[in-house]
Design a protein around this motif. Structure first.
Motif, PDB file in Angstrom:
ATOM      1  N   GLU A   1       0.831  -1.201   0.000  1.00 56.88           N
ATOM      2  CA  GLU A   1       0.000   0.000   0.000  1.00 56.88           C
ATOM      3  C   GLU A   1       0.866   1.252   0.000  1.00 56.88           C
ATOM      4  OE1 GLU A   1      -2.292   1.688  -0.831  1.00 56.88           O
ATOM      5  OE2 GLU A   1      -3.971   1.664   0.568  1.00 56.88           O
TER       6      GLU A   1
ATOM      7  N   ASN B   1      -3.554   2.778  -2.934  1.00 55.93           N
ATOM      8  CA  ASN B   1      -2.795   4.023  -3.059  1.00 55.93           C
ATOM      9  C   ASN B   1      -1.340   3.828  -3.481  1.00 55.93           C
ATOM     10  OD1 ASN B   1      -4.916   5.967  -2.116  1.00 55.93           O
ATOM     11  ND2 ASN B   1      -4.843   4.614  -0.336  1.00 55.93           N
TER      12      ASN B   1
ATOM     13  N   SER C   1      -5.330   4.061  -7.422  1.00 56.61           N
ATOM     14  CA  SER C   1      -4.335   5.042  -7.886  1.00 56.61           C
ATOM     15  C   SER C   1      -3.764   4.659  -9.251  1.00 56.61           C
ATOM     16  CB  SER C   1      -3.198   5.134  -6.866  1.00 56.61           C
ATOM     17  OG  SER C   1      -2.740   3.831  -6.542  1.00 56.61           O
TER      18      SER C   1
ATOM     19  N   VAL D   1      -2.744   8.721  -8.069  1.00 59.15           N
ATOM     20  CA  VAL D   1      -3.608   9.136  -6.959  1.00 59.15           C
ATOM     21  C   VAL D   1      -4.985   8.495  -7.141  1.00 59.15           C
ATOM     22  CG1 VAL D   1      -4.636  11.084  -5.714  1.00 59.15           C
ATOM     23  CG2 VAL D   1      -2.395  11.360  -6.822  1.00 59.15           C
ATOM     24  N   CYS D   2      -5.498   7.942  -6.069  1.00 58.15           N
ATOM     25  CA  CYS D   2      -6.831   7.334  -6.092  1.00 58.15           C
ATOM     26  C   CYS D   2      -7.875   8.413  -6.338  1.00 58.15           C
ATOM     27  CB  CYS D   2      -7.078   6.623  -4.748  1.00 58.15           C
ATOM     28  SG  CYS D   2      -8.662   5.789  -4.661  1.00 58.15           S
TER      29      CYS D   2
END
Ligand SMILES: [Zn+2]
Length: 487
Positions: free
Chosen positions: A178, A216, A242, A274-275
């Motif tokens: 993550e 992410n 992301s 970026v999510c």
């Protein structure tokens, strides 16, 4: 009291005393073992072989030393030193290869009285109950698809393989890969591509056999993780946000979780690495299977040999309307608190986790895309993702996933193939598991009825054979009564 099937008596008549095995099940496991002779014959059984072929009626399946020796025309036989199970009215299918089968639970203790997660979200390891529930439900091989207590999972795998604990064969996934933010507090946070590489190498050295990237992660980190894993022959899947599906495919990822629910490529305002706010909802809504974008994506996935894991059960309750159906046995497995959460979320639509305005539309759209993916030659895998609102339970959820694949439009035997042989193919183990064929491991599910005609018969599990040892599904379930949600 539960009915004892007729063939149990046949077992008493035909089986000889169980001969001692060199490394047989331990005393922890023995209470769940119903058949442990080296030779077993299942007579007059309906065979659903896991390849997608039509069921074969009235077959004898001969097991020997943990392997399937032969499948032949049904006949009454009584060979020496052999357990003979007379299985008229029963079916046998390959053990389920559960590809999103966590060993943790999420809905307790994190839900407050509004049905929202309290911060920090902490997931609870289910090392005791989950493996028993998976095996009881017919799962003989599973991938953990993200671990929170990786050492516990590795030790559990070792003890199951040594016959010390009941459970399926486990592909242990390392800790989630993550980025800077995470959904629950136990995830590691990668800080760079170098960190991703080191993390993968560290856990691969300790025995994990798969990895999962999370929402992410950056493209650089994902690429470094994939390269490090591939160097060791280990595959990487992802629940991404992301990074878009297309980007991940081009970076060399092996599998993507949650069907087409979390692809973010069309999401408004999506920035690289970026999510997005929408987390894939917008893309799913705006990507019908006949669209150019869907065709291009599916083409890219198939070309890059990226599998997709369907996890329909974790999305089902968002639709409300009495979904998923309540199963008494699943209720019985849960702690009182877990049951309370289950009914709370079920009865109060406003408290339900869905942020989608028409959850039914998303559910159907994902099903359509999964069908289109398979039609284009993609490898679809199956797993329930037992997290969500506490209504996706190990084992029961694996069965529900197969039922929902049928609802998606796959035939019952195709759905069974997706949940058995396809997983074996992905794991590179299809020469040993995933279908019923001579020479393969005797990993089989014996169930009452005919799931090739009525898919809900998949719930009627009686015995689960793993490496030729037959486990009693009911006894496994009884051993976890009131425990799921606790540990
Ligand atoms: Zn998951």
């Amino acid at each position: 009291m539960r009915h004892m099937p007729v063939w149990v008596f046949a077992l008493f008549i035909f089986s000889l005393p169980i001969t001692a095995q060199v490394s047989g099940p331990s005393k922890e496991v023995l209470p769940f073992v119903r058949v442990s002779t080296a030779k077993v014959v299942l007579t007059h059984v309906r065979v659903i072989d896991g390849t997608g072929s039509a069921a074969l009626e009235d077959q004898n399946v001969v097991l020997e030393n943990g392997k399937i020796r032969v499948i032949e025309r049904g006949a009454d036989v009584a060979p020496p030193d052999t357990t003979v199970l007379s299985l008229r009215g029963y079916a046998v299918m390959p053990g389920i290869v559960g590809m999103h089968d966590h060993l943790f639970y999420i809905a307790r203790p994190n839900l407050n009285s509004q049905g929202k997660f309290e911060q920090p979200v902490l997931v609870t390891q289910m090392t005791f109950s989950a493996p028993r529930l998976y095996l009881a439900g017919g799962v003989t091989t599973m991938r953990t698809t993200g671990s929170v207590e990786t050492y516990a999972d590795l030790n559990l795998k070792r003890d199951i393989d040594a016959g010390k604990l009941p459970g399926p064969h486990i592909d242990v996934t390392g800790p989630y890969l993550e980025g800077s933010e995470s959904y629950f507090v136990q995830m590691p946070h990668l800080t760079s591509a170098e960190d991703a590489r080191k993390t993968v190498e560290y856990w691969a050295d300790r025995g994990v056999t798969s990895f999962k990237a999370y929402m992410n992660i950056t493209r650089d980190e994902l690429k470094a993780a994939i390269d490090a894993a591939h160097k060791r022959g280990i595959k990487v899947t992802g629940h991404l946000c992301s990074v878009t599906y297309k980007e991940a495919a081009e970076l060399g990822i092996d599998d993507l979780e949650h069907g087409f629910f979390v692809n973010t490529q069309l999401d408004p305002g999506k920035k690289p690495d970026v999510c997005s706010e929408s987390q894939g909802d917008y893309t799913l809504e705006h990507m019908p299977p006949e669209s150019a974008e869907a065709k291009d994506l599916i083409d890219t996935l198939v070309k890059h040999h990226v599998a997709i894991t369907s996890t329909l059960p974790v999305f089902e309750n968002e639709m409300g309307g009495g979904r998923p159906p309540i199963r008494q046995q699943a209720m019985d497995a849960m702690t009182p608190q877990a049951r309370e959460v289950f009914f709370f979320l079920r009865e109060r639509a406003a408290a339900r986790a869905s942020h989608r305005k028409d959850p039914g539309l998303f559910f159907r759209r994902d099903m359509e895309l999964e069908r289109a993916f398979v039609a284009a030659g993609g490898l679809l895998l199956a797993g329930p993702d037992p997290t969500g609102a506490g209504d996706v339970i190990p084992g029961f959820g694996d069965q529900r996933e197969i039922e929902l694949l049928v609802e998606a439009g796959f035939s019952p035997v195709e759905a069974i193939k997706i949940a058995t042989l396809n997983g074996a193919v992905y794991l590179g183990r299809d020469s040993e598991i995933g279908s019923i064929a001579a020479g393969k491991n005797a990993d089989l599910v014996v169930l009452k009825g005919d799931p090739s005609k009525q898919i809900s018969d998949i719930e009627n599990v009686e015995i689960v054979f793993k490496d030729g040892v037959g486990y009693d599904s009911q006894k496994l379930l009884e051993s976890v009564k009131g425990r799921y949600g606790e540990y």
